[in-house]
Design a protein around this motif. Sequence first.
Motif, short mmCIF file in Angstrom:
data_model
loop_
_atom_site.label_atom_id
_atom_site.label_comp_id
_atom_site.label_asym_id
_atom_site.label_seq_id
_atom_site.Cartn_x
_atom_site.Cartn_y
_atom_site.Cartn_z
N GLN A 9 3.19 -12.43 27.59
CA GLN A 9 3.18 -11.64 26.36
C GLN A 9 3.99 -10.36 26.51
OE1 GLN A 9 -0.69 -10.65 24.78
NE2 GLN A 9 0.14 -8.96 23.61
N ASN A 12 7.70 -11.17 26.52
CA ASN A 12 8.18 -11.47 25.16
C ASN A 12 8.29 -10.20 24.32
OD1 ASN A 12 8.41 -14.22 25.64
ND2 ASN A 12 6.33 -14.65 24.96
N ASP A 13 7.29 -9.33 24.43
CA ASP A 13 7.32 -8.06 23.70
C ASP A 13 8.53 -7.22 24.12
OD1 ASP A 13 4.96 -8.83 22.48
OD2 ASP A 13 3.70 -7.41 23.61
N LEU A 17 11.66 -5.98 21.79
CA LEU A 17 11.99 -4.56 21.65
C LEU A 17 13.42 -4.26 22.06
CD1 LEU A 17 8.68 -2.96 22.95
CD2 LEU A 17 9.59 -2.83 20.62
#
Length: 90
Positions: A9, A12-13, A17
Motif C-alpha cells: 500500500q 502504491n501511495d 504521489l
Amino acid sequence: MTQSELLDQLENDLRALLEEVRQHLSVLDTATLKRRPSDPRRWNILECFEHLNRSYNDYLPQIELAIHRAKAHQMLPVEGAQVRYSWLGN
C-alpha cells in the motif's frame, strides 16, 4: 493489515504521489517554482522540496539503522502477522 500488505500500500501511495508531483510540476517554469508567496514567511515550491530532501537525509539513516537492528535481533514480524503501531506511528 499484514506487513506485506502495508508495504504494498505504501509503495502504491508513493508511486501515485510521485506521478501527481511530476504532472503538476513538470509544466511549471523556473520562475514559477521560485516565486515567493505573498506572505514572506512562507516558502516557495523549491524551498518546500529542499526541506523534504533535507528531512529525508536526516531520517533515512535512522530508519535504516532500525531495520538493521531489527534484523540482527530477529525482531521482524512473522509472515502474515498483523502490523502493530506505536503511539508515535499511529
